[in-house]
Design a protein around this motif. Sequence first.
Motif, PDB file in Angstrom:
ATOM      1  N   SER A 185      -2.686  -1.897   9.305  1.00 31.35           N
ATOM      2  CA  SER A 185      -1.818  -3.009   9.357  1.00 31.35           C
ATOM      3  C   SER A 185      -2.534  -4.426   9.181  1.00 31.35           C
ATOM      4  O   SER A 185      -3.765  -4.200   8.813  1.00 31.35           O
ATOM      5  CB  SER A 185      -1.635  -3.316  11.050  1.00 31.35           C
ATOM      6  N   ALA A 186      -1.670  -5.315   8.540  1.00 34.93           N
ATOM      7  CA  ALA A 186      -2.192  -6.627   8.396  1.00 34.93           C
ATOM      8  C   ALA A 186      -2.935  -7.177   9.599  1.00 34.93           C
ATOM      9  O   ALA A 186      -2.602  -7.111  10.540  1.00 34.93           O
ATOM     10  CB  ALA A 186      -0.980  -7.600   7.810  1.00 34.93           C
ATOM     11  N   PHE A 228      11.972  -3.115  12.954  1.00 34.45           N
ATOM     12  CA  PHE A 228      11.449  -3.291  11.295  1.00 34.45           C
ATOM     13  C   PHE A 228      12.054  -4.673  10.785  1.00 34.45           C
ATOM     14  O   PHE A 228      12.436  -5.478  11.565  1.00 34.45           O
ATOM     15  CB  PHE A 228      11.612  -2.011  10.531  1.00 34.45           C
ATOM     16  N   PHE A 229      11.679  -4.876   9.489  1.00 34.11           N
ATOM     17  CA  PHE A 229      12.168  -6.156   8.916  1.00 34.11           C
ATOM     18  C   PHE A 229      13.585  -6.214   8.815  1.00 34.11           C
ATOM     19  O   PHE A 229      14.291  -4.751   8.532  1.00 34.11           O
ATOM     20  CB  PHE A 229      11.639  -6.300   7.798  1.00 34.11           C
ATOM     21  N   GLN A 284       0.589 -10.949   8.760  1.00 33.81           N
ATOM     22  CA  GLN A 284       1.867 -10.098   8.422  1.00 33.81           C
ATOM     23  C   GLN A 284       2.868 -10.784   7.648  1.00 33.81           C
ATOM     24  O   GLN A 284       3.354 -10.235   6.546  1.00 33.81           O
ATOM     25  CB  GLN A 284       2.647  -9.768   9.678  1.00 33.81           C
ATOM     26  N   THR A 285       3.096 -12.018   7.671  1.00 36.40           N
ATOM     27  CA  THR A 285       3.825 -12.852   6.803  1.00 36.40           C
ATOM     28  C   THR A 285       3.385 -12.830   5.289  1.00 36.40           C
ATOM     29  O   THR A 285       4.208 -12.800   4.485  1.00 36.40           O
ATOM     30  CB  THR A 285       4.361 -14.259   7.321  1.00 36.40           C
ATOM     31  N   ASP A 286       2.094 -13.218   5.205  1.00 37.98           N
ATOM     32  CA  ASP A 286       1.273 -13.141   4.032  1.00 37.98           C
ATOM     33  C   ASP A 286       1.423 -11.835   3.266  1.00 37.98           C
ATOM     34  O   ASP A 286       1.945 -11.807   1.911  1.00 37.98           O
ATOM     35  CB  ASP A 286      -0.254 -13.492   4.218  1.00 37.98           C
ATOM     36  N   LEU A 287       1.476 -10.710   3.908  1.00 37.59           N
ATOM     37  CA  LEU A 287       1.594  -9.362   3.433  1.00 37.59           C
ATOM     38  C   LEU A 287       3.078  -9.242   2.991  1.00 37.59           C
ATOM     39  O   LEU A 287       3.230  -8.917   1.750  1.00 37.59           O
ATOM     40  CB  LEU A 287       0.924  -8.478   4.371  1.00 37.59           C
ATOM     41  N   HIS A 292       1.719   0.004   4.690  1.00 37.33           N
ATOM     42  CA  HIS A 292       2.283   0.983   3.949  1.00 37.33           C
ATOM     43  C   HIS A 292       3.571   1.316   4.132  1.00 37.33           C
ATOM     44  O   HIS A 292       4.537   1.584   3.241  1.00 37.33           O
ATOM     45  CB  HIS A 292       1.520   2.441   3.989  1.00 37.33           C
ATOM     46  N   PHE A 293       4.143   1.346   5.611  1.00 38.63           N
ATOM     47  CA  PHE A 293       5.716   1.452   5.662  1.00 38.63           C
ATOM     48  C   PHE A 293       6.335   0.111   5.220  1.00 38.63           C
ATOM     49  O   PHE A 293       7.304   0.216   4.769  1.00 38.63           O
ATOM     50  CB  PHE A 293       5.758   1.419   7.247  1.00 38.63           C
ATOM     51  N   SER A 294       5.656  -1.128   5.251  1.00 35.25           N
ATOM     52  CA  SER A 294       6.099  -2.165   4.791  1.00 35.25           C
ATOM     53  C   SER A 294       6.404  -2.369   3.291  1.00 35.25           C
ATOM     54  O   SER A 294       7.442  -3.145   2.990  1.00 35.25           O
ATOM     55  CB  SER A 294       5.471  -3.391   5.261  1.00 35.25           C
ATOM     56  N   ARG A 295       5.861  -1.431   2.558  1.00 37.06           N
ATOM     57  CA  ARG A 295       5.905  -1.658   1.226  1.00 37.06           C
ATOM     58  C   ARG A 295       7.304  -1.300   0.748  1.00 37.06           C
ATOM     59  O   ARG A 295       8.121  -2.120   0.113  1.00 37.06           O
ATOM     60  CB  ARG A 295       5.060  -0.706   0.494  1.00 37.06           C
ATOM     61  N   ALA A 296       7.992  -0.060   1.380  1.00 39.88           N
ATOM     62  CA  ALA A 296       9.299   0.271   0.998  1.00 39.88           C
ATOM     63  C   ALA A 296      10.259  -0.584   1.751  1.00 39.88           C
ATOM     64  O   ALA A 296      11.565  -0.833   1.214  1.00 39.88           O
ATOM     65  CB  ALA A 296       9.439   1.864   1.311  1.00 39.88           C
TER      66      ALA A 296
END
Length: 585
Positions: free
Chosen positions: A309-310, A361-362, A315-318, A392-396
């Motif tokens: 995780s970031a 999630f987002f 997290q917002t930067d990621l 890695h979840f966040s990328r998609a």
Amino acid sequence: MSPSQPSLSVATGDNLDFAWEQLSPVPSKTDASHAEAIPDRVRRVAADLDELDLYYNLPNAPRRYAKIKEYCSSELSNIKDLPFDSLSQQDKVDIVLLTRFLEHLSRHQTLVEESHRKVQPLVPFESSITALCEARQDGRVMQAEQAAHDLDEIRTSIVQIQTDIQAGRTTASKPTAHQATKVIENLRGHLQEWFDFYSTYDPAFDWWATTPWQAVDTALAGYIDTILFTVVGIDPGNGGHDQIVGEPIGRAMLLSELSHEMIPYTPEELLSIAHKEYDRCLLEMKAISNELGFGSDWKKTLDHVKTQSAPISKQTDLVRHLVNEAAAYVQHHDLVTVPPLAASTWRMFTLTPSQQRTAPFFLGGPSILVASPASSMGQPLKAAVLRANNRHFSRAVALHEMIPGHRLQRFAERRHSTHRAALFSTPFLTEGWATYWELLLWDRGDFFVTPEDRAGTMFWRMHRCMRVVFSLRFHLGELTPRQCVDLLVAKVGHERAAAEAEVRRSLEGSPLEGAYGPLYQAAYLLGALQLRELRRVVLAEGRMGEREFHDAVLRAGGMPVEMIKALLLGEALSPRYQTRWRFYD
């Protein structure tokens, strides 16, 4: 044609009455010399329905159902007079969709009315509150003394039914009782509006009605708590965090909804598709797991990925980096047009702890809303949020929510074929478009490159498959909400807190009353499969290139993918067009 105005006497002064029917009637047919363009017709119907919704705003009032059905019948009658065969393909698509929309809306009123009958024994005072509120809306003369009497009778009715509930003389299922609390809260809000309209303006009203109204408002609030605690099993004091309540709609209703969404498959066929796709995903996930040294134990792979995780507060930067990365990728490879304004003017917000109860999630669209641990969360929940929103979840998720996903889609909808979104929008395109890009960028092989990124993306593919399964099986009466949560944990690898939030968002509330539709969760994967098949056909036939195809989908506006197919391929249409596209082999 505008809806006929209600015949209601309205007091506008001491001795001045007039009735709506005294006004000049609206012509029932559009004058041929002022023929209405089809996109304007669609916009007008949307505006007319907004007016009806604003005026007849008590959601379960019989006259609301009647007026909406009356309007739909009138519009459908006018549509029959159109020279359909001489219309352009764009206009034919609009008329097919408008006809289907009006027919479905009319049927929906009947279904909502029938569904509400299950709730009515729990709200015997509903018609009395409705009568007060409708009299106020219509401008009828209000007699303060009579209003006070009516309020006292309403309070008596509330106390009686509350006593019956507590004594077990009146019973209901948890979903029906939960829905009743929403009906009561709605009535309470309308009664507040009624009181505020007269209060202080009319001294006689204040003298007669203030105390009885306060008594009714207090009784309604207490009755809601009684239903939640006694029937639903939720303690209002702790928010009922452990309870998830949903209302299955049954197979017949699912078939009706599938037909409306232009999905010519049975629920059982869709479950078969979801399981086939899941099995493919599982093979991919096990291959990735072997690549990372975890053998075939893919859940160990997910545990490994979830640790990445970031850092706290980063997290917002990621997310900003991931959003910009995806936008740059699709532009570099000329996959879709990304207007500079769409890529540069989006904003970012963080989801509150309360919002993350149903959005783990987002979320995205015009802006992106980021899920991240908050200081007020307990330590186990903080850890679960970090794990569920790892890099890695966040990328998609980032490309799904922003560009080329929802952000680009919403940007285009406001600029192209703008008349369609209000009436014809469907989750099979809205969520299908964003999920389609996850599939496409996976198939390209050069976006999700590292094993961890591929595992994170495949997690979401498995999740989309199980969304089809748990939502359809719930509405078929085969799974409880708790079993849906267990399914997501076992078959997808969700953190339990995230699985509970997903199921709560999907199932709570009645789909017939405007909550998430029963097919919404299934639409992610199925809509993506529709678009993937349409892309295959268009590109194989050499009709368009990659970017041209994606731009054409965006320009089409909000509507079922089968109608986009009819537009792009120039397929024959008829006024009574029936869905028939079998998009999955």
